[in-house]
Write an enzyme that holds these catalytic residues in place. Structure first.
Site, PDB file in Angstrom:
ATOM      1  N   ASP A  14      35.340 -11.186  -1.499  1.00  0.00           N
ATOM      2  CA  ASP A  14      35.681 -11.064  -0.069  1.00  0.00           C
ATOM      3  C   ASP A  14      34.578 -10.397   0.743  1.00  0.00           C
ATOM      4  O   ASP A  14      34.838  -9.737   1.747  1.00  0.00           O
ATOM      5  CB  ASP A  14      36.994 -10.283   0.126  1.00  0.00           C
ATOM      6  CG  ASP A  14      38.133 -10.827  -0.708  1.00  0.00           C
ATOM      7  OD1 ASP A  14      38.368 -12.046  -0.634  1.00  0.00           O
ATOM      8  OD2 ASP A  14      38.773 -10.050  -1.436  1.00  0.00           O
ATOM      9  N   HIS A  42      36.638 -18.998   0.915  1.00  0.00           N
ATOM     10  CA  HIS A  42      35.445 -18.786   1.737  1.00  0.00           C
ATOM     11  C   HIS A  42      35.742 -19.204   3.176  1.00  0.00           C
ATOM     12  O   HIS A  42      36.076 -20.358   3.444  1.00  0.00           O
ATOM     13  CB  HIS A  42      34.264 -19.581   1.173  1.00  0.00           C
ATOM     14  CG  HIS A  42      33.808 -19.068  -0.154  1.00  0.00           C
ATOM     15  ND1 HIS A  42      32.783 -19.643  -0.875  1.00  0.00           N
ATOM     16  CD2 HIS A  42      34.230 -18.015  -0.892  1.00  0.00           C
ATOM     17  CE1 HIS A  42      32.605 -18.963  -1.993  1.00  0.00           C
ATOM     18  NE2 HIS A  42      33.477 -17.986  -2.028  1.00  0.00           N
ATOM     19  N   SER A 415      25.007  -8.994   9.059  1.00  0.00           N
ATOM     20  CA  SER A 415      26.023  -9.759   9.781  1.00  0.00           C
ATOM     21  C   SER A 415      26.850  -8.807  10.634  1.00  0.00           C
ATOM     22  O   SER A 415      27.347  -7.797  10.144  1.00  0.00           O
ATOM     23  CB  SER A 415      26.925 -10.509   8.799  1.00  0.00           C
ATOM     24  OG  SER A 415      28.012 -11.108   9.471  1.00  0.00           O
TER      25      SER A 415
END
Length: 431
Positions: A14, A42, A415
């Site tokens: 995850d 995903h 990210s």
């Protein structure tokens, strides 16, 4: 020559692999799944549109990419067909982009029945499987009684093999677990009904990938789950049934390990775990609730609530060693926005007072340890959507730098949100 890149999780899964794989597939010609099954989840978000994939590689949404399911993946035909149809309804020409190894083990209904019956029998000692038959299918593979996709192409022989394996498993279901047997004829009919369709997508994956390598075409290998769930190197027995680490690439696809150029480890800015098992840095408190809620920490496959905790640098050091991680992608940094302080586990303290910076080799060893934390200032500024280091608050940059120091590995990608464009690529793995 094109580079061959592995993208894998370095925690308990995850970590946000799907988004990163999808982002980097712009530079890949092939995306390969090499282990796991439809227990993986995903999640891709493109222009606000969310897609959750469980079995098909994340590159399927790119029209320039061939997606491959390697021999190390266990395939449930019904789950694969459901995912294909979902994508086709959205206009994705799956048959033009997807190739499958006929050596993939099959997950059949009796595997799921066994998985569920076993978890129920374990009671409060349940491992926390998804109940999708992954473990029992891998067991059949290792015991050499399992059926593979290629077996479907000879209906008469498949029927004989299926009868043998179902006799064995139905005995276990009815006599040991005291549950209903799985119907042989329905299992046979359902499997053979999809045989020709699967055959149209099957290929020799090893030959295909080696030909691509020689032609200089870049290949990406997409891991499922995470390093700490690896059957050999994870928190056994609270692990999955496959090799989630970089070593699984060669065995699960037939691609020679000497030809891998870069291993990208995906790591959250904190840690989560779903299901049972040891978790030294788990936060069963208000901060944990804050992280879990803000990070939307619910499993993409099961919807189960994930257990949140601080980043564990001890466990991450092990992940670096096992995978020979070239660089990290740090995800969900924005979830930590607004916290007054952030912590990193830098050691495990044992009852006798000794502190170790290596992980125990068995799950029982984790029960003894207490995490030793290094506390750093948090930040109130918003990092969500940032696209350059300069946009990050100083405290967030300091946090990133400290992680790099502790792991002796660079963070090459950051990210800051779920969409493709909410990403900083500091070093491109394909360059």
């Amino acid at each position: 020559m094109g580079k061959n890149v592995v993208v894998l999780g370095t925690q308990w899964g995850d970590e946000g692999k799907g988004k990163i794989v999808d982002l980097l597939t712009e530079q890949a010609k092939y995306v390969v799944r090499y282990q796991g099954g439809h227990n993986a989840g995903h999640t891709l978000v493109i222009n606000g549109d969310k897609t959750v994939l469980h079995l098909i590689p994340s590159g399927i949404l790119r029209d320039n990419v061939k997606c491959i399911i390697g021999n190390g993946v266990v395939v449930a035909p019904d789950a694969l067909l459901k995912e294909i149809n979902m994508l086709k309804e959205r206009g994705v020409p799956v048959e033009e982009r997807l190739l499958i190894s006929e050596a993939c083990p099959l997950i059949l209904p009796f595997h799921c029945a066994l998985d569920i019956a076993r978890e129920k029998a374990r009671g409060n000692k349940a491992i926390g499987t998804t109940g999708r038959g992954i473990g029992p299918a891998y067991e059949d593979k290792v015991s050499r009684r399992g059926l593979r996709i290629g077996d479907l192409f000879n209906a008469e022989l498949f029927a004989t093999k299926l009868a043998e394996v179902m006799k064995y498993h139905n005995f276990m279901l009815t006599e040991y677990y005291k549950v209903e047997a799985v119907d042989y004829q329905k299992t046979l009919d359902d499997a053979l009904a999809i045989a020709d369709y699967l055959k149209s997508m099957c290929t020799d994956v090893t030959e295909l990938l080696d030909t691509a390598r020689k032609a200089g075409e870049p290949i990406m290998f997409e891991g499922a789950q995470g390093t700490l769930l690896d059957i050999d190197h994870g928190t056994y027995p609270f692990v999955t049934s496959s090799n989630t680490t970089a070593g699984g690439v060669a065995t699960g696809s037939g691609f020679g390990p000497r030809h891998l150029d870069y291993v990208l480890g995906i790591m959250k800015a904190y840690t989560t775990r779903v299901g049972a098992g040891p978790f030294p840095t788990e936060l069963s408190c208000e901060i944990g609730d804050y992280i879990g809620h803000k990070g939307q920490e619910f499993g993409a496959t099961t919807g189960r609530k994930r257990r949140p905790g601080w980043l564990d640098a001890v466990a991450m050091r092990r992940a670096v060693q096992i995978n020979s991680v070239s660089g990290f992608c740090l995800t969900k940094l924005d979830v930590l926005d607004g916290l007054e302080e952030v912590k990193i586990c830098v050691g495990y303290q044992y009852p006798d007072g000794t502190v170790e910076t290596v992980t125990p080799l068995a799950a029982e060893g984790y029960e003894e340890v207490t995490p030793v934390y290094e506390t750093m200032p948090g930040w109130s500024d918003i990092t969500f959507g940032a696209t350059s280091i300069e946009q990050l608050p100083a405290a967030a940059i300091a946090y990133i730098k400290r992680i790099e120091e502790l792991l002796e590995t660079p963070i090459d990608i950051i990210s800051t949100g779920p969409d493709r464009n909410e990403t900083m690529i500091l070093v491109n793995p394909f360059n």
